[in-house]
Design an enzyme around this catalytic site. Sequence first.
Site, PDB file in Angstrom:
ATOM      1  N   ASP A 215       0.829  -1.204   0.000  1.00 19.51           N
ATOM      2  CA  ASP A 215       0.000   0.000   0.000  1.00 19.51           C
ATOM      3  C   ASP A 215       0.864   1.255   0.000  1.00 19.51           C
ATOM      4  O   ASP A 215       2.042   1.222   0.379  1.00 19.51           O
ATOM      5  CB  ASP A 215      -0.882   0.029   1.256  1.00 19.51           C
ATOM      6  CG  ASP A 215      -2.193  -0.706   1.063  1.00 19.51           C
ATOM      7  OD1 ASP A 215      -2.447  -1.200  -0.043  1.00 19.51           O
ATOM      8  OD2 ASP A 215      -2.963  -0.791   2.037  1.00 19.51           O
TER       9      ASP A 215
ATOM     10  N   LYS B  43      -3.405   3.318  -2.936  1.00 20.23           N
ATOM     11  CA  LYS B  43      -4.513   4.207  -3.262  1.00 20.23           C
ATOM     12  C   LYS B  43      -4.196   5.602  -2.725  1.00 20.23           C
ATOM     13  O   LYS B  43      -3.710   5.754  -1.616  1.00 20.23           O
ATOM     14  CB  LYS B  43      -5.813   3.715  -2.618  1.00 20.23           C
ATOM     15  CG  LYS B  43      -6.272   2.339  -3.062  1.00 20.23           C
ATOM     16  CD  LYS B  43      -7.573   1.966  -2.339  1.00 20.23           C
ATOM     17  CE  LYS B  43      -8.097   0.621  -2.790  1.00 20.23           C
ATOM     18  NZ  LYS B  43      -7.405  -0.489  -2.132  1.00 20.23           N
TER      19      LYS B  43
ATOM     20  N   MET C 236      -8.340   9.584   7.681  1.00 20.61           N
ATOM     21  CA  MET C 236      -8.546  10.066   6.309  1.00 20.61           C
ATOM     22  C   MET C 236      -9.593  11.180   6.302  1.00 20.61           C
ATOM     23  O   MET C 236     -10.503  11.202   5.482  1.00 20.61           O
ATOM     24  CB  MET C 236      -8.970   8.904   5.390  1.00 20.61           C
ATOM     25  CG  MET C 236      -8.032   7.712   5.469  1.00 20.61           C
ATOM     26  SD  MET C 236      -8.761   6.156   4.915  1.00 20.61           S
ATOM     27  CE  MET C 236      -9.991   5.843   6.198  1.00 20.61           C
TER      28      MET C 236
END
Length: 204
Positions: A26, A48, A155
């Site tokens: 990741d 991502k 996030m």
Amino acid sequence: GGPGSDGLLTRRAHELLAAADVVVVDRLAPRGVVDALPASVRVVDVGKAPGRHAVPQDGINDLLVEEALAGHAVVRLKGGDPYVFGRGGEERLACEARGIAVEVVPGVTSAVSVPAAAGIPLTHRGVARGFTVVTGHDELPSVPAGSDHTVVLLMGVVRLAGSAEALVARGRSASCPVAVVERGFLPDQRVTLGTLGDIAAVAA
């Protein structure tokens, strides 16, 4: 993988990486560990970024299954903990549905460690008796409204203004302290302090 610092990777994670043929990594995984892997290890970056998912989740699931069924020792290296907004459960289910044995190695979750890196305890006697961790990608769910409860938004930058407004609308004081911690434990860590009333403007 912990919150991004190589030193917070567990011993078991190091052992499995040392035995890996393929590492599916990741964006927020500890990069120093990845860079130190032998040239014989194939590294597949499926990271991502906000608004950019180079490899969709179904594609990641298929990749893990395909590599394992080909007889490779596969490590899925994530930042934080795989079961705290890391989609580790989805990936495990996809593998086990094809008869692939999975070992999950817990990681130091950023939900707890990144505030600690900024000197912020999530619980503190006389101040906070509990905490809730929620995703900042979606509309803020119901959380305890008391001032003795810490809310951690992972996030949470894109929806920061709306989340702050929602907390005030649900009974939190506009003067409630807020910290935005970016890139926790990394050399360029940044902490922005404010209140629910002004954090969106201060962060901007």
